[in-house]
Scaffold this motif. Structure first.
Motif, short mmCIF file in Angstrom:
data_model
loop_
_atom_site.label_atom_id
_atom_site.label_comp_id
_atom_site.label_asym_id
_atom_site.label_seq_id
_atom_site.Cartn_x
_atom_site.Cartn_y
_atom_site.Cartn_z
N LEU A 1 43.29 43.45 44.11
CA LEU A 1 44.13 42.43 44.74
C LEU A 1 43.47 41.07 44.70
O LEU A 1 44.04 40.07 45.12
CB LEU A 1 44.41 42.84 46.19
N PHE A 2 42.24 41.04 44.23
CA PHE A 2 41.50 39.77 44.20
C PHE A 2 42.11 38.80 43.19
O PHE A 2 42.21 37.62 43.43
CB PHE A 2 40.04 40.06 43.85
N PHE A 3 42.56 39.35 42.04
CA PHE A 3 43.08 38.48 40.99
C PHE A 3 44.59 38.35 41.11
O PHE A 3 45.27 39.26 41.59
CB PHE A 3 42.71 39.04 39.62
N ALA A 4 45.09 37.21 40.62
CA ALA A 4 46.52 36.91 40.77
C ALA A 4 47.38 37.97 40.09
O ALA A 4 48.40 38.39 40.63
CB ALA A 4 46.81 35.53 40.20
N ASN A 5 46.97 38.45 38.90
CA ASN A 5 47.80 39.42 38.21
C ASN A 5 47.50 40.86 38.63
O ASN A 5 47.98 41.80 38.02
CB ASN A 5 47.66 39.26 36.69
N LYS A 6 46.67 41.01 39.66
CA LYS A 6 46.37 42.31 40.27
C LYS A 6 45.72 43.29 39.31
O LYS A 6 45.65 44.48 39.59
CB LYS A 6 47.63 42.93 40.88
N SER A 7 45.25 42.81 38.18
CA SER A 7 44.55 43.70 37.26
C SER A 7 43.05 43.57 37.49
O SER A 7 42.53 42.46 37.61
CB SER A 7 44.89 43.31 35.81
N GLY A 8 42.40 44.71 37.56
CA GLY A 8 40.95 44.66 37.76
C GLY A 8 40.21 44.20 36.53
O GLY A 8 39.08 43.76 36.62
N ASN B 1 36.86 49.94 38.96
CA ASN B 1 36.77 50.70 37.72
C ASN B 1 37.74 50.13 36.68
O ASN B 1 38.69 49.41 37.01
CB ASN B 1 37.11 52.15 37.99
N ALA B 2 37.51 50.50 35.45
CA ALA B 2 38.39 50.06 34.38
C ALA B 2 39.82 50.55 34.64
O ALA B 2 40.02 51.63 35.19
CB ALA B 2 37.88 50.62 33.05
N GLN B 3 40.79 49.75 34.28
CA GLN B 3 42.22 50.08 34.41
C GLN B 3 42.70 50.17 35.86
O GLN B 3 43.82 50.61 36.10
CB GLN B 3 42.56 51.43 33.72
N SER B 4 41.88 49.78 36.82
CA SER B 4 42.33 49.94 38.21
C SER B 4 42.81 48.60 38.76
O SER B 4 42.54 47.54 38.20
CB SER B 4 41.21 50.51 39.07
N GLU B 5 43.49 48.69 39.90
CA GLU B 5 44.11 47.51 40.49
C GLU B 5 43.08 46.73 41.30
O GLU B 5 42.18 47.29 41.89
CB GLU B 5 45.24 47.96 41.40
#
Lengths: 400, 393
Positions: free
Chosen positions: A259-266, A253-257
């Motif tokens: 772990l797939f991306f390096a900066n941990k932002s979804g 979802n928007a604004q959620s974490e």
């Protein structure tokens, strides 16, 4: 409830069983054993000049229509008309929805184009062909609904709907004579000849389809079906994963974490230098006033533009600058007083400079780029010019 | 109740004569085309070859179809597609000039072009001359074997009247039905799709398959109706028997349209340059008129003409529309093959016409030869009487 329905049909059927025939003759029927016999019989009957007769077969027999003397069966043209109507209606629908009612760019394709419309057109054609055929055949040509015909529920009907072929000549035919017709059938080799009489209900109760109990049953069945369907789909099956209207999804979802991306932002950021649609970056952003070269006002001077500028000026600028640009706004006590817009510096500015200050800010004035759109800022510039002209009016500006 | 079969009339000498004339004219015009411009002539020749494949192999498929579905109505006419399938014997010879023209026809045979083209390089395991010729050989062999099996059974039955031969033909048909679809798809991909080696369409095989059936049923209908009207079968069936010809022509033609349009729409929708260029080539210059013409020639006109029931039992209309659909198939093949050579726009001249004349000459000669040697009616077939008394009801 169910017991009531069953009873209703049981009653209805038993009523038919009790029926006695009246003495009024409806038709004379004949049964034949082979398709060749029915073809010969049909052409003979039609050749003798009978008009009100019909042939019954347990399956479609080709060319029987010709043998019966039907020169041109109307079902074909009716079906064709339905098909053509469906074709054009479907095209019209695709064009209207795609380019008039709800134009959306999908995959870079035109709002309306032929290739993606063809499947819908095909289906529309088939659909209306089917409707036209069924409605045309059953209602226009066969004059249905006519459930309660004297011929139904007879031994004749039972035979011709399973394995025999039959012909019926109606008693109200112009040429009808009971003895002649019977003789004709006998000479054609009919295996069984039978008179069909009206039943009492044929003469009184014309359309059992409009029976009140029948209608109520239909409505009851429809209501039960609707409730059961609603309950099954929305309450019971909703608990089961594939039928839960995709409520639970393996998505971020928007604004959620994540772990797939390096900066941990979804959420992903746009590529550097991306420009939003309809947005034009300001080329002198952050530069001092003296750097501004350009910028004639792109908007024409018109009543609409001036009014728009007035509206935006009164909302965004007047709190500090005052309604007439004198620097006496309503916030004077809370914020530093801005200089008047009628001093010689501002009077001599080009339009571009005023625009630059609104866009970029100056001293304690912040940038209004985020609040006021580009066109509105240019409209404000026009309005500032109007204020300046009004404050420094010359005699010839006054209306005579 | 048995229908008496009289001895069939011999085909008029004019069939053989016209076959000879058309073949001679075709050979002269084709030879001249090769003398003038061999590169161009190879494309015309390929057009003729694919047309003959459609007629010959498609006819064999119709024979197999009759056995497979147990059709009765077509049994009295079955020798017509059987004779036409004899074209397969000639395909083995007709393919040889094409093998010499591969360098002219196929871009992927140019080693220097493949070397610097990563796409062609990756397609090389399939698109290389050796494998190509091997495939063609195997496919022709399969056709020959099944042609032999079907005709041997059918001719034996003329004498022995043994129903077991029909049963064995049914078994062959089941195998051939699968092999026909595979071989005709590979033929389409090898000989026509690889003319543009960068292009690919997964529907291309079935597109040509649909076309072959249209051509084969149409030419069978044309010959059967002509022969029946002229009383050459030794029996005369009424017009009602033509209904199935009309229906099948209509159905196969609509099937072709469905496949052709699906192929177009999917490529149009995906809009990927590596797929769209094939259609773009056919929509540039004067080819666009030819492409729009295809829609009318191969779909709209035959659809409307064959739609009413009355036209499917009208012998004249069946004759006219079957000839029209044969023309439509030649038109379709021209549309597939020729834009690779005529890149700038539509061209049709005596160079190409000669090969079409030759194709019809060959068809007439093969049919005339077969008709003079074998029974024109499968007299020993147990389904024959049922077919003669076939009722649609």
């Amino acid at each position: 409830m169910i017991k009531k329905i069953v009873n209703f049909f049981r009653e209805y059927n038993s009523r038919n069983d009790e029926e006695r025939r009246t003495d009024r003759l409806y038709a004379v029927s004949a049964i034949f054993d082979t398709p060749n016999e029915i073809m010969a019989a049909a052409s003979e009957v039609s050749g003798r000049g009978y008009k009100k007769f019909d042939a019954y077969t347990p399956y479609p027999v080709h060319r029987l229509d010709q043998a019966m003397g039907i020169k041109y069966p109307l079902v074909g043209p009716i079906a064709f008309t339905g098909g053509i109507t469906g074709l054009f209606l479907a095209l019209l629908m695709m064009w209207w929805m795609g380019s008039k009612d709800y134009p959306n760019i999908i995959g870079g394709k035109p709002f309306f184009s032929l290739p993606p419309s063809i499947p819908i057109t095909f289906e529309g054609t088939i659909l209306l062909t089917g409707f036209a055929t069924v409605v045309g055949m059953l209602i226009l040509l066969n004059k249905l609904p006519k459930i309660n015909s004297p011929i139904s529920d007879t031994e004749f009907m039972k035979r011709v709907s399973s394995d025999k072929f039959g012909i019926v000549i109606a008693a109200d035919d112009r040429m009808f004579s009971e003895t002649q017709v019977t003789e004709l059938f006998r000479s054609l080799g009919a295996s069984r000849i039978e008179n069909i009489y009206y039943k009492p209900s044929n003469l009184t109760d014309k359309t059992p389809i409009f029976n009140r109990k029948f209608i109520m049953t239909l409505i009851g069945v429809a209501a039960i079906a609707a409730i059961v369907t609603y309950f099954t789909l929305n309450i019971v099956l909703y608990q089961v994963v594939p039928f839960d209207w995709m409520w639970k999804q393996a998505r971020i979802n928007a604004q959620s974490e994540s772990l797939f991306f390096a900066n941990k932002s979804g959420m992903r950021e746009p590529v550097a230098g991306t420009v939003a649609r309809g947005f034009m970056p300001y080329e002198y952003k952050g530069l001092p006033d003296s750097a501004v070269r350009l910028l004639a006002n792109p908007l024409p001077v018109s009543k609409n533009v001036i009014e728009k500028g007035q509206e935006k000026y009164n909302i965004y600028c007047s709190p500090c600058h005052g309604y007439f640009g004198d620097g006496d706004g309503r916030l004077n006590d809370q914020f530093p007083k801005p200089p008047s817009l009628h001093n010689s510096k501002v009077l001599n500015w080009k339009d571009g400079n005023i625009y630059h200050v609104i866009t970029n800010g100056q001293n304690v004035m912040p940038s209004y780029e985020g609040q006021i759109s580009r066109d509105d800022r240019w409209a404000i510039v026009h309005y500032v010019r109007v204020l300046q002209r009004a404050k420094n009016a010359k005699d010839q500006d006054l209306p005579k | 109740m048995m229908m008496e079969l009289t001895t069939p009339k011999k085909l008029p000498a004019s069939v053989g004569k016209w076959g000879m004339i058309l073949t001679a004219v075709g050979v002269i015009m084709g030879g001249a085309a090769f003398a003038v411009d061999p590169h161009r002539a190879f494309f015309g020749y390929l057009w003729m070859y694919m047309f003959l494949v459609s007629i010959g192999v498609g006819s064999l498929a119709l024979v197999a179809l009759e056995y497979l579905v147990g059709a009765n109505w077509s049994t009295p006419f079955r020798r017509v597609p059987e004779f036409l399938a004899g074209i397969i014997l000639l395909l083995v010879i007709l393919v040889i000039p094409l093998l010499f023209g591969m360098h002219d026809l196929f871009h992927w045979t140019h080693a220097e072009a493949v070397a610097e083209d990563p796409i062609l390089k990756s397609k090389e395991p399939y698109l290389n001359t050796t494998f190509f010729i091997a495939r063609t050989g195997v496919i022709l062999l399969i056709w020959l074997i099944f042609y032999y099996l079907f005709t041997r059974n059918s001719r034996k039955q003329d004498i022995s009247k043994d129903p077991a031969l029909t049963a064995s033909s049914i078994k062959y048909s089941a195998i051939f039905a699968i092999l026909f679809i595979l071989t005709i798809s590979f033929t389409a991909i090898d000989w026509m799709m690889s003319l543009e080696p960068h292009w690919f369409s997964t529907m291309f095989g079935v597109y040509y398959f649909a076309g072959t059936l249209v051509a084969a049923i149409s030419i069978s209908a044309f010959i059967s109706v002509s022969l029946n009207e002229g009383g050459f079968f030794g029996f005369k069936v009424d017009d009602e028997k033509y209904y199935s010809f009309g229906t099948l022509m209509f159905a196969f033609n609509v099937f072709w349209t469905y496949i052709g349009f699906s192929q177009y729409m999917l490529i149009w929708y995906a809009d990927i340059p590596e797929e769209t260029f094939w259609f773009m080539n056919r929509m540039e210059g004067s080819w666009v008129y030819f492409s729009i013409g295809l829609l009318f020639v191969h779909f709209i006109i035959p659809f409307l003409m064959l739609l009413p029931r009355s036209s499917k039992v009208n012998p004249n209309l069946i004759l006219y529309m079957s000839a029209w659909l044969i023309y439509a198939h030649a038109y379709d093949l021209y549309w597939i093959i020729m834009p690779t050579y005529f890149k700038d726009g539509f061209v049709f001249s005596w160079n190409e016409l000669g090969f079409l004349v030759l194709a019809f000459g060959i068809i007439a000669l093969v049919f005339n030869y077969m008709a003079s040697r074998f029974n024109i009616v499968p007299v020993g077939d147990p389904k024959l009487q049922r077919g003669l008394y076939f009722h649609l009801n």
